[in-house]
Scaffold this motif. Sequence first.
Motif, PDB file in Angstrom:
ATOM      1  N   ARG A 134      -4.448   6.346  -2.132  1.00 41.05           N
ATOM      2  CA  ARG A 134      -3.724   7.621  -2.235  1.00 41.05           C
ATOM      3  C   ARG A 134      -2.465   7.522  -3.103  1.00 41.05           C
ATOM      4  O   ARG A 134      -2.181   8.418  -3.897  1.00 41.05           O
ATOM      5  CB  ARG A 134      -3.358   8.103  -0.829  1.00 41.05           C
ATOM      6  CG  ARG A 134      -2.581   9.405  -0.806  1.00 41.05           C
ATOM      7  CD  ARG A 134      -2.265   9.827   0.615  1.00 41.05           C
ATOM      8  NE  ARG A 134      -1.447  11.019   0.665  1.00 41.05           N
ATOM      9  CZ  ARG A 134      -0.940  11.533   1.786  1.00 41.05           C
ATOM     10  NH1 ARG A 134      -1.200  10.945   2.949  1.00 41.05           N
ATOM     11  NH2 ARG A 134      -0.195  12.618   1.755  1.00 41.05           N
TER      12      ARG A 134
ATOM     13  N   ILE B  20     -16.043   0.083   7.825  1.00 35.30           N
ATOM     14  CA  ILE B  20     -14.825   0.882   7.789  1.00 35.30           C
ATOM     15  C   ILE B  20     -14.840   1.922   8.902  1.00 35.30           C
ATOM     16  O   ILE B  20     -13.810   2.206   9.531  1.00 35.30           O
ATOM     17  CB  ILE B  20     -14.664   1.536   6.402  1.00 35.30           C
ATOM     18  CG1 ILE B  20     -14.462   0.440   5.353  1.00 35.30           C
ATOM     19  CG2 ILE B  20     -13.488   2.509   6.387  1.00 35.30           C
ATOM     20  CD1 ILE B  20     -14.567   0.901   3.942  1.00 35.30           C
TER      21      ILE B  20
ATOM     22  N   ALA C 239     -13.209  10.661   5.910  1.00 40.06           N
ATOM     23  CA  ALA C 239     -12.174   9.640   6.056  1.00 40.06           C
ATOM     24  C   ALA C 239     -12.594   8.329   5.390  1.00 40.06           C
ATOM     25  O   ALA C 239     -11.782   7.674   4.717  1.00 40.06           O
ATOM     26  CB  ALA C 239     -11.867   9.409   7.529  1.00 40.06           C
ATOM     27  N   VAL C 240     -13.850   7.942   5.552  1.00 44.84           N
ATOM     28  CA  VAL C 240     -14.349   6.721   4.912  1.00 44.84           C
ATOM     29  C   VAL C 240     -14.331   6.885   3.402  1.00 44.84           C
ATOM     30  O   VAL C 240     -13.945   5.959   2.664  1.00 44.84           O
ATOM     31  CB  VAL C 240     -15.763   6.384   5.416  1.00 44.84           C
ATOM     32  CG1 VAL C 240     -16.377   5.247   4.598  1.00 44.84           C
ATOM     33  CG2 VAL C 240     -15.739   6.010   6.896  1.00 44.84           C
TER      34      VAL C 240
ATOM     35  N   SER D 278       0.835  -1.206   0.000  1.00 41.15           N
ATOM     36  CA  SER D 278       0.000   0.000   0.000  1.00 41.15           C
ATOM     37  C   SER D 278       0.868   1.254   0.000  1.00 41.15           C
ATOM     38  O   SER D 278       0.367   2.349   0.162  1.00 41.15           O
ATOM     39  CB  SER D 278      -0.917  -0.007   1.232  1.00 41.15           C
ATOM     40  OG  SER D 278      -0.159  -0.073   2.425  1.00 41.15           O
TER      41      SER D 278
ATOM     42  N   PHE E 167      -7.972  -0.207  -0.023  1.00 44.06           N
ATOM     43  CA  PHE E 167      -8.032   0.545   1.234  1.00 44.06           C
ATOM     44  C   PHE E 167      -7.026   1.687   1.303  1.00 44.06           C
ATOM     45  O   PHE E 167      -7.075   2.491   2.237  1.00 44.06           O
ATOM     46  CB  PHE E 167      -7.852  -0.382   2.454  1.00 44.06           C
ATOM     47  CG  PHE E 167      -6.487  -0.998   2.593  1.00 44.06           C
ATOM     48  CD1 PHE E 167      -5.444  -0.285   3.173  1.00 44.06           C
ATOM     49  CD2 PHE E 167      -6.258  -2.297   2.193  1.00 44.06           C
ATOM     50  CE1 PHE E 167      -4.195  -0.875   3.327  1.00 44.06           C
ATOM     51  CE2 PHE E 167      -5.009  -2.887   2.343  1.00 44.06           C
ATOM     52  CZ  PHE E 167      -3.977  -2.160   2.917  1.00 44.06           C
ATOM     53  N   ALA E 168      -6.109   1.788   0.325  1.00 47.23           N
ATOM     54  CA  ALA E 168      -5.104   2.857   0.364  1.00 47.23           C
ATOM     55  C   ALA E 168      -4.878   3.424  -1.027  1.00 47.23           C
ATOM     56  O   ALA E 168      -3.788   3.293  -1.586  1.00 47.23           O
ATOM     57  CB  ALA E 168      -3.801   2.327   0.952  1.00 47.23           C
TER      58      ALA E 168
ATOM     59  N   MET F  79     -12.036   2.395  11.882  1.00 41.41           N
ATOM     60  CA  MET F  79     -11.395   3.652  12.239  1.00 41.41           C
ATOM     61  C   MET F  79     -11.611   4.008  13.706  1.00 41.41           C
ATOM     62  O   MET F  79     -10.762   4.651  14.328  1.00 41.41           O
ATOM     63  CB  MET F  79     -11.919   4.776  11.336  1.00 41.41           C
ATOM     64  CG  MET F  79     -11.506   4.619   9.882  1.00 41.41           C
ATOM     65  SD  MET F  79     -12.256   5.864   8.799  1.00 41.41           S
ATOM     66  CE  MET F  79     -11.404   5.508   7.262  1.00 41.41           C
TER      67      MET F  79
ATOM     68  N   SER G 187     -12.309   8.713   1.672  1.00 48.07           N
ATOM     69  CA  SER G 187     -10.911   8.635   1.242  1.00 48.07           C
ATOM     70  C   SER G 187     -10.445   7.189   1.194  1.00 48.07           C
ATOM     71  O   SER G 187      -9.772   6.765   0.252  1.00 48.07           O
ATOM     72  CB  SER G 187     -10.036   9.453   2.186  1.00 48.07           C
ATOM     73  OG  SER G 187      -8.676   9.341   1.834  1.00 48.07           O
ATOM     74  N   PHE G 188     -10.805   6.430   2.225  1.00 43.28           N
ATOM     75  CA  PHE G 188     -10.466   5.012   2.302  1.00 43.28           C
ATOM     76  C   PHE G 188     -11.002   4.274   1.073  1.00 43.28           C
ATOM     77  O   PHE G 188     -10.327   3.408   0.499  1.00 43.28           O
ATOM     78  CB  PHE G 188     -11.087   4.440   3.579  1.00 43.28           C
ATOM     79  CG  PHE G 188     -10.669   3.044   3.946  1.00 43.28           C
ATOM     80  CD1 PHE G 188      -9.750   2.816   4.951  1.00 43.28           C
ATOM     81  CD2 PHE G 188     -11.221   1.937   3.300  1.00 43.28           C
ATOM     82  CE1 PHE G 188      -9.380   1.526   5.313  1.00 43.28           C
ATOM     83  CE2 PHE G 188     -10.858   0.643   3.652  1.00 43.28           C
ATOM     84  CZ  PHE G 188      -9.933   0.442   4.662  1.00 43.28           C
TER      85      PHE G 188
END
Length: 334
Positions: free
Chosen positions: A197, A247, A276-277, A173, A194-195, A251, A279-280
């Motif tokens: 980014r 999720i 945040a969810v 990731s 899940f990542a 967190m 983004s995940f």
Amino acid sequence: MTALSDLNYSVLDLVPVRADAGPAQSLHNSLDLARHAEALGYTRFWVAEHHNMDGIASSATAVLIGYLAGGTSRIRVGSGGVMLPNHAPLVIAEQFGTLASLYPGRIDLGLGRAPGSDQMTARALRRERSGSADDFPEDVEELSRYLGPRTDDQRVIAVPGHDTDVPLWLLGSSLYSAQLAGMRGLPYAFASHFAPRYLHEAIRTYRNHFKPSTVLDKPYVMLGVPMVVADTDEQAEYLATSVYQRILALMRGQSLMQRPPVASMDGLWLPHEREAVSSFLGLAMIGSPQKVKAKVEVLLEQTGADELIFTCDLYEHSDRLRSYQLLAEALQAD
């Protein structure tokens, strides 16, 4: 760009657990899903090593792979992945060498360098073993030797294991495994489920560092993709609230037991948690078959990925089966 007709598509099953059913039902559901995926033409079916998580039943990964491979006949079955720092490479070579001996040509060994758990659980798993993520490149090399041809001077052998040449994948990731996979000439799977980014940077890093090997003559990229497909966009969004809740619980450090879908997430999360969810799940494909197919085509155009591995974490097993069916039919349609 990878054409849709050339795309390999696969399943990553997190073997989700419901409070009213328990792990046994989750494991039986996993085999049912694997058989379903095989019939629908999916390329492979992977399960992942997680520990100390009450809502995920795939901790004994090699044992589960044996159950899944024994209950299917053609689909490739493997790990997405085994967290190598938790294990001595010889043990993994013996486990997957056994699987490959029983189910030749059908076993994959995806490797990760994270613990797949919290640090306290990692210590409980390893006890006296001093392995860490820093040892990952050496551990991969050692494991590769155990699975390869036996040499005359080799004093430690994996039985079963040697000469099985179980295909190794590196999972990650971040950019570390991308670079290592490229330098070793191994296929690379990015955990964009899940990542997301670092998705594009990781793919560039892998391709830029790629060196042809006996395994691959050119880079091979697989991407993890969260997915919920239903007959309508509205139904898919409703079913996806189970994913959002799970999720959110992760967190918050709460139980990961599956939660039923809800009409609205309003009042269940705060604005920053919703962000945040989101983004995940940045790469999530949620909607009707037509909508998800269009999203897949955009992703392939942007990344040139060779394979997508979809995870679908819904409350009702029947909804998961339906989701994978609709996805396969959409990807196979002209």
